[in-house]
Design a protein around this motif. Structure first.
Motif, PDB file in Angstrom:
ATOM      1  N   GLN A  93       0.822  -1.201   0.000  1.00 59.78           N
ATOM      2  CA  GLN A  93       0.000   0.000   0.000  1.00 59.78           C
ATOM      3  C   GLN A  93       0.864   1.261   0.000  1.00 59.78           C
ATOM      4  N   SER A  94       1.902   1.273   0.815  1.00 54.73           N
ATOM      5  CA  SER A  94       2.764   2.452   0.906  1.00 54.73           C
ATOM      6  C   SER A  94       4.088   2.054   1.540  1.00 54.73           C
ATOM      7  N   GLU A  95       5.065   2.941   1.365  1.00 59.49           N
ATOM      8  CA  GLU A  95       6.366   2.793   2.008  1.00 59.49           C
ATOM      9  C   GLU A  95       6.712   4.106   2.693  1.00 59.49           C
ATOM     10  N   SER A  96       7.306   4.014   3.859  1.00 64.24           N
ATOM     11  CA  SER A  96       7.644   5.220   4.609  1.00 64.24           C
ATOM     12  C   SER A  96       9.048   5.110   5.174  1.00 64.24           C
ATOM     13  N   LEU A  97       9.622   6.274   5.459  1.00 65.30           N
ATOM     14  CA  LEU A  97      10.967   6.361   6.020  1.00 65.30           C
ATOM     15  C   LEU A  97      10.952   7.424   7.110  1.00 65.30           C
ATOM     16  N   LEU A  98      11.147   6.984   8.341  1.00 60.28           N
ATOM     17  CA  LEU A  98      11.195   7.887   9.490  1.00 60.28           C
ATOM     18  C   LEU A  98      12.651   8.133   9.846  1.00 60.28           C
ATOM     19  N   VAL A  99      13.058   9.409   9.826  1.00 60.61           N
ATOM     20  CA  VAL A  99      14.440   9.787  10.090  1.00 60.61           C
ATOM     21  C   VAL A  99      14.480  10.657  11.337  1.00 60.61           C
ATOM     22  N   ILE A 100      15.167  10.185  12.364  1.00 58.82           N
ATOM     23  CA  ILE A 100      15.361  10.958  13.599  1.00 58.82           C
ATOM     24  C   ILE A 100      16.865  11.069  13.827  1.00 58.82           C
ATOM     25  N   PRO A 101      17.445  12.245  13.580  1.00 55.39           N
ATOM     26  CA  PRO A 101      18.892  12.410  13.750  1.00 55.39           C
ATOM     27  C   PRO A 101      19.348  12.036  15.151  1.00 55.39           C
ATOM     28  N   GLN A 106      14.114   4.424  10.361  1.00 53.44           N
ATOM     29  CA  GLN A 106      13.226   3.262  10.289  1.00 53.44           C
ATOM     30  C   GLN A 106      12.463   3.285   8.981  1.00 53.44           C
ATOM     31  N   SER A 107      12.642   2.235   8.193  1.00 53.48           N
ATOM     32  CA  SER A 107      11.899   2.086   6.947  1.00 53.48           C
ATOM     33  C   SER A 107      10.757   1.106   7.169  1.00 53.48           C
ATOM     34  N   SER A 108       9.583   1.426   6.632  1.00 53.31           N
ATOM     35  CA  SER A 108       8.388   0.612   6.846  1.00 53.31           C
ATOM     36  C   SER A 108       7.702   0.349   5.516  1.00 53.31           C
ATOM     37  N   VAL A 109       7.181  -0.857   5.383  1.00 54.37           N
ATOM     38  CA  VAL A 109       6.390  -1.245   4.213  1.00 54.37           C
ATOM     39  C   VAL A 109       5.015  -1.661   4.716  1.00 54.37           C
ATOM     40  N   LYS A 110       3.977  -0.993   4.237  1.00 49.02           N
ATOM     41  CA  LYS A 110       2.612  -1.291   4.660  1.00 49.02           C
ATOM     42  C   LYS A 110       1.930  -2.133   3.592  1.00 49.02           C
ATOM     43  N   TYR A 111       1.447  -3.305   4.001  1.00 51.25           N
ATOM     44  CA  TYR A 111       0.733  -4.205   3.106  1.00 51.25           C
ATOM     45  C   TYR A 111      -0.776  -4.085   3.338  1.00 51.25           C
ATOM     46  N   LYS A 167      11.857   0.195  -2.447  1.00 48.54           N
ATOM     47  CA  LYS A 167      12.100  -0.733  -3.554  1.00 48.54           C
ATOM     48  C   LYS A 167      10.822  -1.333  -4.120  1.00 48.54           C
ATOM     49  N   TYR A 168       9.689  -1.138  -3.458  1.00 50.62           N
ATOM     50  CA  TYR A 168       8.428  -1.682  -3.962  1.00 50.62           C
ATOM     51  C   TYR A 168       7.634  -0.634  -4.757  1.00 50.62           C
ATOM     52  N   THR A 169       7.595   0.596  -4.263  1.00 52.74           N
ATOM     53  CA  THR A 169       6.866   1.639  -4.999  1.00 52.74           C
ATOM     54  C   THR A 169       7.643   2.128  -6.217  1.00 52.74           C
ATOM     55  N   LYS A 170       8.958   1.968  -6.220  1.00 51.79           N
ATOM     56  CA  LYS A 170       9.814   2.302  -7.360  1.00 51.79           C
ATOM     57  C   LYS A 170       9.596   3.737  -7.869  1.00 51.79           C
ATOM     58  N   PRO A 171       9.847   4.740  -7.032  1.00 48.34           N
ATOM     59  CA  PRO A 171       9.689   6.130  -7.490  1.00 48.34           C
ATOM     60  C   PRO A 171      10.766   6.518  -8.494  1.00 48.34           C
ATOM     61  N   ARG A 172      10.459   7.566  -9.256  1.00 47.86           N
ATOM     62  CA  ARG A 172      11.427   8.061 -10.233  1.00 47.86           C
ATOM     63  C   ARG A 172      12.540   8.839  -9.544  1.00 47.86           C
TER      64      ARG A 172
END
Length: 203
Positions: A93-101, A106-111, A167-172
């Protein structure tokens, strides 16, 4: 703490419309949450749904008009169950990337059912790059984390691990460049802060 949200519309390498949402200040002043989701759910999921529908229809017709044995019927039921299970657990459904310096990424893949998370500590991130991959006569770009082992004092080139993102949504490339620039800024600011602290300790 106020959150600043920005949404950008792009297409992935297959021409499917994507939406990039950038959340700023989510729990930390310098944190970023990048979420790439499919803007049009019909374009994303039309092929798996059609395949599943035709597979069920074909097997129902076979059961109705063709006399088959109990073993063949069990095989058909198992195949249909596997198709349903595969669609539910592997339809992204979506992919997200949470960045906390200074904490981590944390990378997440929502199915359709469930999600998968992967955490990388900030101290183990060596760099972030845009990796170029040639696949099936096409050039694809992946945002990639270069992760170094924390427990080793001498880091060799072979020990650095590559973790591809989105790697699943494959953005440009244009979408990856936007995320890449913000990640590089966060890495640079953290390195400057660590250098300043180190110089202050010496003095």
């Amino acid at each position: 703490m106020s959150n600043q949200n920005s949404v950008f519309d792009y297409e992935n390498v297959n021409g499917v419309k994507l939406a990039l949402k950038v959340d700023t200040g989510n729990g930390s002043p310098n944190s970023r949450l990048f979420t790439i989701s499919y803007k049009n759910e019909k374009n994303k999921s039309s092929w798996p749904k059609k395949s599943l529908f035709f597979a069920i229809l074909f097997n129902c017709l076979a059961l109705t008009f063709i006399q088959i044995s109990l073993t063949a019927m069990l095989v058909i039921i198992i195949v249909l169950s596997f198709l349903v299970f595969f669609w539910v657990t592997h339809s992204v459904q979506s992919e997200s990337l949470l960045v906390i310096p200074t904490v981590g990424v944390q990378s997440s893949v929502k199915y359709v059912c469930g999600r998968e998370d992967q955490f990388v500590s900030w101290s183990s991130i060596d760099d972030v790059i845009i990796n170029e991959v040639i696949r099936m006569n096409r050039v694809l770009y992946y945002l990639t984390l270069l992760v170094k082992p924390v427990n080793q004092t001498t880091i060799e080139a072979e020990s650095i691990k590559l973790i591809p993102l989105f790697k699943y949504t494959k953005p440009r490339l244009v979408m990856l460049e936007k995320i890449y620039s913000e990640l590089q800024n966060l890495l640079t600011e953290t390195q400057k802060g660590d250098a300043a602290k180190g110089s202050g300790d010496i003095g």
